[in-house]
Design a protein around this motif. Structure first.
Motif, PDB file in Angstrom:
ATOM      1  N   LEU A 281       0.780  -1.247   0.067  1.00 42.99           N
ATOM      2  CA  LEU A 281      -0.082   0.013   0.072  1.00 42.99           C
ATOM      3  C   LEU A 281       0.900   1.207  -0.015  1.00 42.99           C
ATOM      4  N   MET A 282       1.356   1.398  -1.066  1.00 45.74           N
ATOM      5  CA  MET A 282       2.153   2.619  -1.419  1.00 45.74           C
ATOM      6  C   MET A 282       3.628   2.698  -0.642  1.00 45.74           C
ATOM      7  N   TRP A 283       3.960   1.266  -0.360  1.00 41.47           N
ATOM      8  CA  TRP A 283       5.433   0.741   0.203  1.00 41.47           C
ATOM      9  C   TRP A 283       5.754  -0.150  -0.531  1.00 41.47           C
ATOM     10  N   TRP A 284       7.394  -0.219  -0.884  1.00 43.91           N
ATOM     11  CA  TRP A 284       8.124  -1.265  -1.491  1.00 43.91           C
ATOM     12  C   TRP A 284       8.270  -2.331  -0.875  1.00 43.91           C
ATOM     13  N   THR A 285       8.244  -3.705  -1.006  1.00 41.40           N
ATOM     14  CA  THR A 285       8.358  -4.714  -0.230  1.00 41.40           C
ATOM     15  C   THR A 285       9.602  -5.412  -0.842  1.00 41.40           C
ATOM     16  N   ASN A 286      10.214  -6.193   0.138  1.00 35.19           N
ATOM     17  CA  ASN A 286      11.151  -7.503  -0.271  1.00 35.19           C
ATOM     18  C   ASN A 286      10.647  -8.838  -0.348  1.00 35.19           C
ATOM     19  N   ARG A 287       9.311  -8.923  -0.676  1.00 28.46           N
ATOM     20  CA  ARG A 287       8.783 -10.232  -0.634  1.00 28.46           C
ATOM     21  C   ARG A 287       9.224 -10.810  -1.748  1.00 28.46           C
ATOM     22  N   ALA A 288       9.646 -10.419  -3.071  1.00 23.58           N
ATOM     23  CA  ALA A 288       9.973 -11.422  -3.992  1.00 23.58           C
ATOM     24  C   ALA A 288      11.487 -11.291  -4.037  1.00 23.58           C
ATOM     25  N   LEU A 289      12.098 -10.866  -2.868  1.00 28.63           N
ATOM     26  CA  LEU A 289      13.646 -10.790  -2.609  1.00 28.63           C
ATOM     27  C   LEU A 289      14.266 -10.169  -3.817  1.00 28.63           C
ATOM     28  N   GLU A 290      13.904  -9.142  -4.258  1.00 30.05           N
ATOM     29  CA  GLU A 290      14.239  -8.150  -5.457  1.00 30.05           C
ATOM     30  C   GLU A 290      15.937  -7.419  -4.749  1.00 30.05           C
ATOM     31  N   LEU A 291      15.871  -7.451  -3.407  1.00 29.82           N
ATOM     32  CA  LEU A 291      17.184  -7.091  -2.837  1.00 29.82           C
ATOM     33  C   LEU A 291      17.620  -8.397  -2.051  1.00 29.82           C
ATOM     34  N   PRO A 292      18.548  -9.138  -2.982  1.00 23.78           N
ATOM     35  CA  PRO A 292      18.799 -10.542  -2.605  1.00 23.78           C
ATOM     36  C   PRO A 292      19.765 -10.451  -1.254  1.00 23.78           C
ATOM     37  N   GLY A 293      19.496 -11.355  -0.328  1.00 27.38           N
ATOM     38  CA  GLY A 293      20.409 -11.439   0.832  1.00 27.38           C
ATOM     39  C   GLY A 293      19.854 -10.695   2.039  1.00 27.38           C
ATOM     40  N   LEU A 294      18.868  -9.952   1.612  1.00 25.67           N
ATOM     41  CA  LEU A 294      18.113  -9.110   2.738  1.00 25.67           C
ATOM     42  C   LEU A 294      16.880  -9.857   3.166  1.00 25.67           C
ATOM     43  N   SER A 295      16.108  -9.331   4.326  1.00 27.17           N
ATOM     44  CA  SER A 295      15.148 -10.160   4.827  1.00 27.17           C
ATOM     45  C   SER A 295      13.874  -9.941   4.008  1.00 27.17           C
ATOM     46  N   PRO A 296      12.868 -11.058   3.554  1.00 30.45           N
ATOM     47  CA  PRO A 296      11.832 -10.577   2.837  1.00 30.45           C
ATOM     48  C   PRO A 296      10.700  -9.957   3.712  1.00 30.45           C
ATOM     49  N   ASP A 297      11.077  -9.587   5.103  1.00 36.17           N
ATOM     50  CA  ASP A 297      10.100  -8.595   5.820  1.00 36.17           C
ATOM     51  C   ASP A 297      10.365  -7.430   5.996  1.00 36.17           C
ATOM     52  N   LEU A 298      11.724  -6.895   4.939  1.00 33.29           N
ATOM     53  CA  LEU A 298      12.116  -5.527   5.103  1.00 33.29           C
ATOM     54  C   LEU A 298      11.183  -4.789   3.786  1.00 33.29           C
ATOM     55  N   TYR A 299      10.883  -3.407   4.184  1.00 34.57           N
ATOM     56  CA  TYR A 299      10.156  -2.724   3.094  1.00 34.57           C
ATOM     57  C   TYR A 299      10.526  -1.411   3.230  1.00 34.57           C
ATOM     58  N   TYR A 300      10.116  -0.590   2.269  1.00 43.61           N
ATOM     59  CA  TYR A 300      10.873   0.833   2.137  1.00 43.61           C
ATOM     60  C   TYR A 300      10.105   1.682   1.331  1.00 43.61           C
ATOM     61  N   ALA A 301      10.246   2.937   1.807  1.00 45.27           N
ATOM     62  CA  ALA A 301       9.509   4.130   0.937  1.00 45.27           C
ATOM     63  C   ALA A 301      10.985   4.438  -0.089  1.00 45.27           C
ATOM     64  N   ASP A 302      10.587   4.879  -1.237  1.00 47.67           N
ATOM     65  CA  ASP A 302      11.350   4.896  -2.416  1.00 47.67           C
ATOM     66  C   ASP A 302      11.030   6.220  -3.210  1.00 47.67           C
ATOM     67  N   GLY A 303      11.729   7.375  -3.420  1.00 52.24           N
ATOM     68  CA  GLY A 303      11.736   8.343  -4.206  1.00 52.24           C
ATOM     69  C   GLY A 303      12.861   8.730  -5.184  1.00 52.24           C
ATOM     70  N   PHE A 304      12.461   9.438  -6.189  1.00 54.72           N
ATOM     71  CA  PHE A 304      13.407   9.876  -7.123  1.00 54.72           C
ATOM     72  C   PHE A 304      14.883  10.443  -6.723  1.00 54.72           C
ATOM     73  N   GLY A 305      15.761  10.214  -7.145  1.00 51.84           N
ATOM     74  CA  GLY A 305      17.121  10.736  -6.877  1.00 51.84           C
ATOM     75  C   GLY A 305      17.770   9.990  -5.649  1.00 51.84           C
ATOM     76  N   GLY A 306      17.172   8.856  -5.189  1.00 45.77           N
ATOM     77  CA  GLY A 306      17.707   8.096  -4.229  1.00 45.77           C
ATOM     78  C   GLY A 306      17.522   8.477  -2.852  1.00 45.77           C
ATOM     79  N   ASN A 307      16.010   8.714  -2.715  1.00 46.85           N
ATOM     80  CA  ASN A 307      15.440   8.915  -1.431  1.00 46.85           C
ATOM     81  C   ASN A 307      14.746   7.698  -0.573  1.00 46.85           C
ATOM     82  N   TYR A 308      15.459   7.374   0.426  1.00 44.77           N
ATOM     83  CA  TYR A 308      14.480   6.094   1.048  1.00 44.77           C
ATOM     84  C   TYR A 308      14.323   6.290   2.463  1.00 44.77           C
ATOM     85  N   ILE A 309      13.257   5.328   2.933  1.00 42.92           N
ATOM     86  CA  ILE A 309      13.126   5.152   4.348  1.00 42.92           C
ATOM     87  C   ILE A 309      12.964   3.772   4.288  1.00 42.92           C
ATOM     88  N   VAL A 310      13.822   2.933   5.118  1.00 42.84           N
ATOM     89  CA  VAL A 310      13.916   1.504   5.003  1.00 42.84           C
ATOM     90  C   VAL A 310      13.563   0.816   6.525  1.00 42.84           C
TER      91      VAL A 310
END
Length: 344
Positions: A281-310
């Motif tokens: 719901l407007m947060w990116w998740t790592n459920r598909a392990l697109e960030l390999p080697g990291l927890s599938p329970d990790l999620y993050y907000a993602d903005g243009f230019g490399g802005n993140y809340i993980v």
């Protein structure tokens, strides 16, 4: 945490600053110049340099750059907008995410056989395929396909709501407009009263819409805010405040002794969705392990230019980072988690 490894992670972030132009007006004009009749209707501010905060077990264990500088945060704004929807559920302004938006917003935005099917969940998961124009921006003009003509794209068959993920800022702005109709007050006021003041955020953040996004709410002209900086506007905020917001979600919506947003909502935002399990719901998740080697329970907000809340539940970790090379988030998070030393 291992201090040497943690310092290495910080240096990695600093040395991998995003190369996006510091003049962000020029940067977004270049990024979206393919879009027909593209214009910047909201405020824009030149960016700062690499900055970030790492919170582990509730403590700031590292920070770098100017963490008090207010910068544009682009699509990280979407995760704040999502929170307004969650608060609407908590306060019973919205009965269910699966309710049709037309039952709450009874104007021409949701007329027609296709648009009247759209639910709050479809807007939040970016799977509505809403068709129309809002504040002089049309859905078909946002990120048009690189092949084929615009007329073909404008007149394409519409996809059943909920069946396909499609990132589209016009439809995100439609969500903000629809939530404004429900709350009947400016969304920045809702965010301030319900979230930002209780988490002791600063008074320096601002949430903007466009010069032409003013609407009449019960006789008062009110600005409908944007869900990012695609056309300018969105949330302008410092790194410390971003980190506080991330910590609220790490703590399941609770700040000190007060539950600010329901734990059920916090859990819901990062489940992933049927059309895209990497997007909740407007947060990116790592459920598909697109960030390999990291927890599938990790999620993050993602903005243009490399802005993140993980938010990393497994490691009790929040990382708020500004202007990171967008291809380096996974590597940075691995360096940070590698610095964690388990208690003996």
């Amino acid at each position: 945490m291992n201090g040497r490894l943690l310092d290495g992670a910080v240096q990695f972030a600093i040395s991998n600053e995003n190369k996006v132009d510091t003049n962000l007006r020029m940067a977004i004009m270049k990024a979206y110049d393919r879009e027909p009749n593209y214009q910047v209707f909201g405020p824009v501010k030149s960016r700062g340099r690499s900055a970030g905060i790492i919170i582990r077990n509730g403590y700031i264990v590292a920070q770098w750059g100017d963490v008090n500088r207010v910068d544009m945060t682009f699509s990280v704004t979407k995760s704040y907008l999502s929170t307004i929807a969650g608060l609407g559920l908590d306060e019973h302004l919205i009965s269910s995410l699966d309710d049709k938006v037309k039952d709450y917003v009874q104007d021409d935005k949701f007329y027609g056989v296709h648009n009247e099917k759209i639910s709050w969940r479809h807007l939040l998961t970016q799977s509505s395929d809403w068709s129309g124009c809002l504040f002089d921006f049309c859905d078909w003009a946002d990120r048009p396909p690189k092949t084929g003509g615009i007329d073909e794209w404008k007149n394409r068959p519409l996809i059943e709501p909920g069946s396909q993920f499609e990132y589209n800022d016009v439809r995100v702005n439609l969500l903000a407009y629809s939530l404004l109709q429900v709350w009947r007050k400016p969304l920045p006021v809702v965010l301030k009263d319900k979230i930002m003041d209780p988490i002791q955020a600063s008074t320096t953040w601002r949430w903007y819409g466009y010069e032409n996004s003013w609407v009449n709410i019960d006789g008062v002209m009110t600005q409908s805010v944007s869900g990012g900086g695609h056309f300018g506007g969105g949330l302008f905020i410092n790194t410390l405040d971003q980190a506080r917001f991330g910590l609220l979600f790490l703590r399941k919506g609770k700040w000190k002794s007060k539950q600010l947003i329901s734990p059920q909502w916090v859990e819901e935002v990062h489940k992933g969705s049927a059309p895209n399990k990497s997007y909740g719901l407007m947060w990116w998740t790592n459920r598909a392990l697109e960030l390999p080697g990291l927890s599938p329970d990790l999620y993050y907000a993602d903005g243009f230019g490399g802005n993140y809340i993980v938010v990393d539940n497994e490691h009790d970790l929040v990382v708020a980072v500004r202007w990171l090379d967008s291809s380096k988030l996974g590597e940075l998070m691995k360096l940070i988690t590698n610095a964690i030393q388990e208690k003996k």
